[in-house]
Write an enzyme that holds these catalytic residues in place. Structure first.
Site, PDB file in Angstrom:
ATOM      1  N   HIS A  32       0.841  -1.206   0.000  1.00 48.52           N
ATOM      2  CA  HIS A  32       0.000   0.000   0.000  1.00 48.52           C
ATOM      3  C   HIS A  32       0.878   1.258   0.000  1.00 48.52           C
ATOM      4  O   HIS A  32       0.615   2.212  -0.733  1.00 48.52           O
ATOM      5  CB  HIS A  32      -0.864   0.052   1.265  1.00 48.52           C
ATOM      6  CG  HIS A  32      -1.861  -1.056   1.392  1.00 48.52           C
ATOM      7  ND1 HIS A  32      -1.807  -1.984   2.400  1.00 48.52           N
ATOM      8  CD2 HIS A  32      -2.961  -1.372   0.667  1.00 48.52           C
ATOM      9  CE1 HIS A  32      -2.819  -2.821   2.295  1.00 48.52           C
ATOM     10  NE2 HIS A  32      -3.542  -2.483   1.240  1.00 48.52           N
ATOM     11  N   ASP A 149      -3.837  -7.268  -7.491  1.00 46.04           N
ATOM     12  CA  ASP A 149      -5.248  -7.558  -7.791  1.00 46.04           C
ATOM     13  C   ASP A 149      -5.499  -7.232  -9.260  1.00 46.04           C
ATOM     14  O   ASP A 149      -6.205  -6.278  -9.591  1.00 46.04           O
ATOM     15  CB  ASP A 149      -6.148  -6.722  -6.877  1.00 46.04           C
ATOM     16  CG  ASP A 149      -5.885  -7.019  -5.419  1.00 46.04           C
ATOM     17  OD1 ASP A 149      -6.451  -7.998  -4.909  1.00 46.04           O
ATOM     18  OD2 ASP A 149      -5.080  -6.297  -4.780  1.00 46.04           O
ATOM     19  N   ARG A 186      -4.066  -9.983   4.303  1.00 45.86           N
ATOM     20  CA  ARG A 186      -4.533 -11.306   4.730  1.00 45.86           C
ATOM     21  C   ARG A 186      -3.367 -12.215   5.161  1.00 45.86           C
ATOM     22  O   ARG A 186      -3.613 -13.247   5.788  1.00 45.86           O
ATOM     23  CB  ARG A 186      -5.351 -11.980   3.635  1.00 45.86           C
ATOM     24  CG  ARG A 186      -6.704 -11.307   3.435  1.00 45.86           C
ATOM     25  CD  ARG A 186      -7.623 -12.095   2.508  1.00 45.86           C
ATOM     26  NE  ARG A 186      -8.984 -11.584   2.567  1.00 45.86           N
ATOM     27  CZ  ARG A 186      -9.522 -10.733   1.685  1.00 45.86           C
ATOM     28  NH1 ARG A 186      -8.807 -10.291   0.675  1.00 45.86           N
ATOM     29  NH2 ARG A 186     -10.772 -10.326   1.822  1.00 45.86           N
TER      30      ARG A 186
END
Ligand code: AMP
Length: 312
Positions: A32, A149, A186
Protein backbone atom coordinates in the site's frame (compact mmCIF):
# COMPACT_ATOMS: atom_id res chain seq x y z
CA UNK A 1 -8.26 12.26 8.66
CA UNK A 2 -11.91 12.81 7.80
CA UNK A 3 -14.85 10.47 8.27
CA UNK A 4 -17.76 12.04 6.40
CA UNK A 5 -18.51 12.69 2.74
CA UNK A 6 -19.21 16.33 3.54
CA UNK A 7 -15.80 16.83 5.19
CA UNK A 8 -14.06 14.99 2.34
CA UNK A 9 -15.73 17.21 -0.27
CA UNK A 10 -14.73 20.35 1.65
CA UNK A 11 -11.15 19.10 1.98
CA UNK A 12 -10.99 18.20 -1.72
CA UNK A 13 -11.60 21.85 -2.62
CA UNK A 14 -8.46 22.85 -0.70
CA UNK A 15 -6.14 20.35 -2.39
CA UNK A 16 -3.79 21.43 -5.14
CA UNK A 17 -3.92 19.37 -8.34
CA UNK A 18 -3.29 16.95 -9.79
CA UNK A 19 -4.96 14.92 -7.06
CA UNK A 20 -4.15 11.21 -6.80
CA UNK A 21 -6.30 8.67 -4.96
CA UNK A 22 -5.30 5.36 -3.37
CA UNK A 23 -8.28 3.31 -2.15
CA UNK A 24 -7.47 0.67 0.49
CA UNK A 25 -9.15 -1.50 3.09
CA UNK A 26 -6.47 -0.57 5.64
CA UNK A 27 -4.18 -2.92 7.60
CA UNK A 28 -1.51 -1.22 5.55
CA UNK A 29 1.72 -2.87 4.45
CA UNK A 30 4.59 -1.83 2.18
CA UNK A 31 2.53 -2.68 -0.92
CA UNK A 32 0.00 0.00 0.00
CA UNK A 33 2.74 2.44 0.99
CA UNK A 34 4.51 1.97 -2.34
CA UNK A 35 1.28 2.86 -4.19
CA UNK A 36 1.07 6.02 -2.08
CA UNK A 37 4.73 6.83 -2.74
CA UNK A 38 4.20 6.33 -6.49
CA UNK A 39 1.14 8.59 -6.28
CA UNK A 40 3.06 11.28 -4.38
CA UNK A 41 5.96 11.23 -6.80
CA UNK A 42 3.70 12.01 -9.75
CA UNK A 43 1.04 14.30 -8.24
CA UNK A 44 0.65 17.35 -6.01
CA UNK A 45 -1.82 15.82 -3.53
CA UNK A 46 -2.62 12.25 -2.50
CA UNK A 47 -5.87 11.14 -0.88
CA UNK A 48 -5.97 7.63 0.60
CA UNK A 49 -9.12 5.91 1.78
CA UNK A 50 -9.41 3.26 4.45
CA UNK A 51 -12.71 1.41 4.27
CA UNK A 52 -13.48 -2.27 4.73
CA UNK A 53 -16.26 -2.45 2.18
CA UNK A 54 -18.98 -4.88 3.24
CA UNK A 55 -20.54 -5.19 -0.22
CA UNK A 56 -17.44 -6.85 -1.71
CA UNK A 57 -17.43 -9.68 0.82
CA UNK A 58 -19.58 -12.76 0.22
CA UNK A 59 -21.44 -14.69 2.88
CA UNK A 60 -18.94 -16.73 4.90
CA UNK A 61 -15.99 -14.56 3.83
CA UNK A 62 -13.75 -12.69 6.26
CA UNK A 63 -15.57 -9.33 6.54
CA UNK A 64 -15.93 -9.58 10.33
CA UNK A 65 -12.39 -10.66 11.06
CA UNK A 66 -10.68 -8.45 8.45
CA UNK A 67 -8.00 -6.49 10.40
CA UNK A 68 -9.08 -2.96 11.34
CA UNK A 69 -6.33 -0.73 12.74
CA UNK A 70 -6.94 2.84 11.62
CA UNK A 71 -4.67 4.48 14.23
CA UNK A 72 -1.73 2.34 13.17
CA UNK A 73 -2.52 2.95 9.48
CA UNK A 74 -2.64 6.71 10.00
CA UNK A 75 0.69 6.60 11.89
CA UNK A 76 2.28 4.63 9.02
CA UNK A 77 1.00 7.13 6.45
CA UNK A 78 2.16 10.04 8.59
CA UNK A 79 5.67 8.55 8.87
CA UNK A 80 5.83 7.84 5.14
CA UNK A 81 4.75 11.40 4.41
CA UNK A 82 3.15 10.85 0.99
CA UNK A 83 -0.53 11.30 1.85
CA UNK A 84 -2.27 14.67 2.25
CA UNK A 85 -5.65 13.39 3.45
CA UNK A 86 -7.22 10.15 4.63
CA UNK A 87 -10.90 9.37 4.09
CA UNK A 88 -12.06 6.76 6.59
CA UNK A 89 -15.87 6.59 6.48
CA UNK A 90 -18.16 4.36 8.51
CA UNK A 91 -20.35 1.73 6.82
CA UNK A 92 -23.41 3.89 7.57
CA UNK A 93 -21.74 6.88 5.89
CA UNK A 94 -21.11 4.87 2.69
CA UNK A 95 -24.31 2.79 2.74
CA UNK A 96 -26.95 4.83 4.59
CA UNK A 97 -29.83 2.80 5.94
CA UNK A 98 -32.14 5.77 6.60
CA UNK A 99 -34.55 7.12 5.55
CA UNK A 100 -34.41 4.53 2.76
CA UNK A 101 -31.73 1.86 2.48
CA UNK A 102 -28.88 2.33 0.00
CA UNK A 103 -30.13 0.65 -3.16
CA UNK A 104 -27.96 1.48 -6.19
CA UNK A 105 -25.12 -0.74 -7.35
CA UNK A 106 -22.71 -0.89 -10.25
CA UNK A 107 -22.99 -4.25 -11.97
CA UNK A 108 -20.02 -5.35 -14.10
CA UNK A 109 -21.14 -7.60 -16.94
CA UNK A 110 -17.95 -8.12 -18.92
CA UNK A 111 -15.85 -10.15 -16.50
CA UNK A 112 -18.53 -12.62 -15.47
CA UNK A 113 -16.72 -15.61 -16.95
CA UNK A 114 -13.40 -14.69 -15.34
CA UNK A 115 -12.46 -17.34 -12.77
CA UNK A 116 -11.92 -14.84 -9.92
CA UNK A 117 -15.35 -13.42 -10.64
CA UNK A 118 -16.89 -16.91 -10.56
CA UNK A 119 -15.02 -17.81 -7.36
CA UNK A 120 -16.35 -14.73 -5.54
CA UNK A 121 -19.93 -14.08 -6.69
CA UNK A 122 -20.88 -10.44 -6.10
CA UNK A 123 -17.32 -9.42 -5.22
CA UNK A 124 -16.64 -7.30 -8.28
CA UNK A 125 -20.10 -5.73 -8.06
CA UNK A 126 -19.15 -4.59 -4.56
CA UNK A 127 -15.76 -3.34 -5.74
CA UNK A 128 -17.22 -1.48 -8.73
CA UNK A 129 -19.88 0.09 -6.52
CA UNK A 130 -17.54 1.28 -3.78
CA UNK A 131 -14.88 2.54 -6.20
CA UNK A 132 -17.56 4.49 -8.13
CA UNK A 133 -18.77 6.04 -4.90
CA UNK A 134 -15.23 6.87 -3.79
CA UNK A 135 -14.44 8.40 -7.20
CA UNK A 136 -17.54 10.59 -6.88
CA UNK A 137 -16.62 11.64 -3.35
CA UNK A 138 -12.87 12.21 -3.81
CA UNK A 139 -12.96 13.31 -7.47
CA UNK A 140 -9.35 12.38 -8.18
CA UNK A 141 -7.48 13.06 -11.41
CA UNK A 142 -5.73 9.70 -11.19
CA UNK A 143 -6.29 6.58 -9.09
CA UNK A 144 -3.58 4.08 -8.09
CA UNK A 145 -4.17 0.32 -7.94
CA UNK A 146 -1.80 -2.63 -7.42
CA UNK A 147 -1.12 -5.37 -9.96
CA UNK A 148 -1.50 -7.81 -7.04
CA UNK A 149 -5.25 -7.56 -7.79
CA UNK A 150 -4.87 -7.67 -11.56
CA UNK A 151 -8.46 -8.57 -12.44
CA UNK A 152 -9.61 -5.75 -10.19
CA UNK A 153 -7.33 -3.43 -12.19
CA UNK A 154 -8.98 -4.61 -15.41
CA UNK A 155 -12.41 -4.15 -13.90
CA UNK A 156 -11.65 -0.57 -12.89
CA UNK A 157 -10.14 0.18 -16.30
CA UNK A 158 -13.27 -1.10 -18.01
CA UNK A 159 -15.57 0.72 -15.59
CA UNK A 160 -13.80 4.05 -16.07
CA UNK A 161 -14.12 3.64 -19.82
CA UNK A 162 -17.71 2.41 -19.88
CA UNK A 163 -19.09 4.89 -17.33
CA UNK A 164 -16.91 7.81 -18.46
CA UNK A 165 -15.27 8.59 -15.15
CA UNK A 166 -12.81 11.46 -15.67
CA UNK A 167 -10.12 9.48 -13.85
CA UNK A 168 -6.88 8.02 -15.15
CA UNK A 169 -6.00 4.59 -13.77
CA UNK A 170 -2.41 3.86 -12.79
CA UNK A 171 -1.21 0.32 -12.01
CA UNK A 172 1.82 -0.21 -9.76
CA UNK A 173 3.78 -3.50 -9.59
CA UNK A 174 3.17 -6.12 -6.90
CA UNK A 175 5.34 -5.68 -3.80
CA UNK A 176 6.70 -8.95 -2.43
CA UNK A 177 8.34 -10.19 0.75
CA UNK A 178 11.98 -11.27 0.37
CA UNK A 179 10.86 -14.88 -0.22
CA UNK A 180 8.49 -13.89 -3.01
CA UNK A 181 5.17 -13.94 -1.15
CA UNK A 182 2.99 -11.09 -2.41
CA UNK A 183 2.30 -8.66 0.42
CA UNK A 184 -1.30 -8.75 1.59
CA UNK A 185 -3.24 -7.71 4.67
CA UNK A 186 -4.53 -11.31 4.73
CA UNK A 187 -0.99 -12.68 5.28
CA UNK A 188 -1.54 -11.71 8.93
CA UNK A 189 -3.99 -14.65 9.17
CA UNK A 190 -1.23 -17.20 8.39
CA UNK A 191 0.18 -19.40 11.14
CA UNK A 192 3.97 -19.83 11.28
CA UNK A 193 3.70 -23.16 9.45
CA UNK A 194 1.40 -21.72 6.79
CA UNK A 195 3.70 -18.75 6.34
CA UNK A 196 6.55 -21.14 5.54
CA UNK A 197 4.48 -22.78 2.79
CA UNK A 198 3.03 -19.54 1.36
CA UNK A 199 5.99 -18.61 -0.94
CA UNK A 200 5.14 -21.74 -2.97
CA UNK A 201 2.34 -19.70 -4.50
CA UNK A 202 4.68 -17.31 -6.28
CA UNK A 203 7.14 -20.12 -7.04
CA UNK A 204 4.38 -21.93 -8.93
CA UNK A 205 3.80 -18.86 -11.10
CA UNK A 206 7.54 -18.55 -11.68
CA UNK A 207 7.63 -22.18 -12.85
CA UNK A 208 5.08 -21.37 -15.56
CA UNK A 209 6.92 -18.17 -16.39
CA UNK A 210 10.13 -20.21 -16.82
CA UNK A 211 8.34 -22.59 -19.20
CA UNK A 212 6.94 -19.59 -21.12
CA UNK A 213 10.33 -17.88 -21.43
CA UNK A 214 12.61 -20.91 -21.50
CA UNK A 215 13.95 -22.71 -24.55
CA UNK A 216 10.69 -24.62 -25.01
CA UNK A 217 8.79 -21.29 -25.25
CA UNK A 218 5.67 -22.92 -23.92
CA UNK A 219 2.50 -21.32 -25.32
CA UNK A 220 -0.09 -24.02 -24.61
CA UNK A 221 -2.49 -22.93 -21.88
CA UNK A 222 -2.88 -26.49 -20.55
CA UNK A 223 0.88 -26.92 -20.20
CA UNK A 224 1.33 -23.56 -18.48
CA UNK A 225 -1.46 -24.43 -16.08
CA UNK A 226 0.14 -27.85 -15.39
CA UNK A 227 3.53 -26.24 -14.71
CA UNK A 228 1.84 -24.07 -12.07
CA UNK A 229 -0.24 -26.87 -10.55
CA UNK A 230 2.71 -29.23 -10.35
CA UNK A 231 4.49 -26.88 -7.94
CA UNK A 232 1.34 -26.12 -5.92
CA UNK A 233 0.49 -29.81 -5.57
CA UNK A 234 3.82 -30.51 -3.87
CA UNK A 235 2.32 -28.81 -0.81
CA UNK A 236 -0.77 -30.77 0.19
CA UNK A 237 -1.85 -28.05 2.66
CA UNK A 238 -2.45 -25.74 -0.31
CA UNK A 239 -5.83 -26.23 -1.89
CA UNK A 240 -6.14 -24.75 -5.36
CA UNK A 241 -9.26 -22.75 -6.13
CA UNK A 242 -8.29 -21.96 -9.70
CA UNK A 243 -5.39 -21.31 -12.04
CA UNK A 244 -6.43 -18.91 -14.77
CA UNK A 245 -4.81 -17.92 -18.04
CA UNK A 246 -6.72 -14.87 -19.22
CA UNK A 247 -6.47 -12.40 -22.05
CA UNK A 248 -4.91 -9.19 -20.70
CA UNK A 249 -7.29 -6.82 -22.36
CA UNK A 250 -10.58 -8.65 -21.82
CA UNK A 251 -9.92 -10.73 -18.69
CA UNK A 252 -11.51 -13.72 -20.44
CA UNK A 253 -9.96 -17.20 -20.27
CA UNK A 254 -7.67 -18.11 -23.16
CA UNK A 255 -8.90 -21.39 -24.65
CA UNK A 256 -5.86 -23.18 -26.08
CA UNK A 257 -2.67 -21.37 -27.12
CA UNK A 258 -1.35 -17.93 -26.20
CA UNK A 259 -1.02 -15.53 -29.09
CA UNK A 260 2.60 -14.34 -28.79
CA UNK A 261 1.98 -10.64 -29.23
CA UNK A 262 -1.09 -10.28 -27.02
CA UNK A 263 0.23 -12.02 -23.90
CA UNK A 264 -1.78 -13.19 -20.94
CA UNK A 265 -2.37 -12.90 -17.26
CA UNK A 266 -1.56 -16.06 -15.31
CA UNK A 267 -3.39 -15.75 -12.00
CA UNK A 268 -4.44 -18.06 -9.23
CA UNK A 269 -6.27 -18.37 -5.94
CA UNK A 270 -5.41 -20.93 -3.30
CA UNK A 271 -6.52 -21.67 0.20
CA UNK A 272 -3.94 -22.13 2.89
CA UNK A 273 -5.83 -23.17 6.00
CA UNK A 274 -8.54 -20.54 6.39
CA UNK A 275 -6.69 -17.94 4.34
CA UNK A 276 -7.36 -17.23 0.68
CA UNK A 277 -4.30 -16.05 -1.24
CA UNK A 278 -4.17 -14.66 -4.78
CA UNK A 279 -1.23 -13.80 -7.01
CA UNK A 280 -0.42 -13.34 -10.70
CA UNK A 281 2.24 -12.75 -13.32
CA UNK A 282 2.02 -11.29 -16.79
CA UNK A 283 3.20 -13.62 -19.57
CA UNK A 284 4.23 -11.99 -22.77
CA UNK A 285 7.10 -11.57 -25.16
CA UNK A 286 8.73 -8.27 -24.49
CA UNK A 287 11.74 -6.00 -24.42
CA UNK A 288 12.61 -7.38 -20.99
CA UNK A 289 15.91 -8.83 -22.19
CA UNK A 290 16.86 -5.34 -23.28
CA UNK A 291 16.28 -3.71 -19.89
CA UNK A 292 18.02 -6.64 -18.21
CA UNK A 293 21.10 -6.12 -20.37
CA UNK A 294 21.14 -2.46 -19.40
CA UNK A 295 21.20 -3.61 -15.77
CA UNK A 296 17.91 -1.95 -14.83
CA UNK A 297 16.97 -4.13 -11.90
CA UNK A 298 13.24 -3.57 -11.84
CA UNK A 299 12.94 -2.88 -15.54
CA UNK A 300 11.20 -6.15 -16.20
CA UNK A 301 8.43 -5.71 -13.64
CA UNK A 302 7.88 -2.06 -14.49
CA UNK A 303 7.84 -2.97 -18.17
CA UNK A 304 5.09 -5.54 -17.57
CA UNK A 305 2.96 -3.12 -15.66
CA UNK A 306 3.37 -0.32 -18.15
CA UNK A 307 2.39 -2.70 -20.86
CA UNK A 308 -0.66 -3.85 -18.94
CA UNK A 309 -1.59 -0.21 -18.54
CA UNK A 310 -1.01 0.60 -22.20
CA UNK A 311 -3.21 -2.30 -23.30
CA UNK A 312 -6.30 -1.01 -21.57
P1 AMP B 1 -6.55 -3.67 -0.33
O1 AMP B 1 -6.37 -2.86 0.91
O2 AMP B 1 -6.06 -5.08 -0.18
O3 AMP B 1 -7.92 -3.55 -0.92
O4 AMP B 1 -5.57 -3.04 -1.41
C1 AMP B 1 -5.61 -1.67 -1.71
C2 AMP B 1 -4.76 -1.42 -2.93
O5 AMP B 1 -3.42 -1.84 -2.67
C3 AMP B 1 -5.24 -2.23 -4.14
O6 AMP B 1 -5.09 -1.43 -5.31
C4 AMP B 1 -4.28 -3.39 -4.16
O7 AMP B 1 -4.10 -3.94 -5.44
C5 AMP B 1 -3.01 -2.73 -3.67
N1 AMP B 1 -2.10 -3.76 -3.13
C6 AMP B 1 -2.40 -4.70 -2.21
N2 AMP B 1 -1.33 -5.50 -2.01
C7 AMP B 1 -0.34 -5.06 -2.83
C8 AMP B 1 1.00 -5.47 -3.11
N3 AMP B 1 1.54 -6.51 -2.49
N4 AMP B 1 1.70 -4.76 -4.03
C9 AMP B 1 1.15 -3.71 -4.67
N5 AMP B 1 -0.10 -3.27 -4.46
C10 AMP B 1 -0.84 -3.93 -3.55
Amino acid sequence: VVHTVKEMRALRKELGGPVAFVPTMGALHSGHLSLMADAASENTSVVASVFVNPTQFGPGEDFNRYPRQLDRDVALMRDAGSVSAVFAPSVEEMYPSKPAPHAFFVEPQGLRSNLESIARPGHFRGVATVVSKLFNIVQPDVAYFGQKDAIQCLLIQHMVRDLNFPVRVHISPTKREADGLAMSSRNAYLSADERRVAPTVYRSLQAAEAAFRGPQRERRVAALRSATLEVLEREPVLSVEYVSVADLATGLEVATDLVPESGALLSLAVRLGKTRLIDNVVLREREREQSKRKGEGDGAAADDVMWLWAML
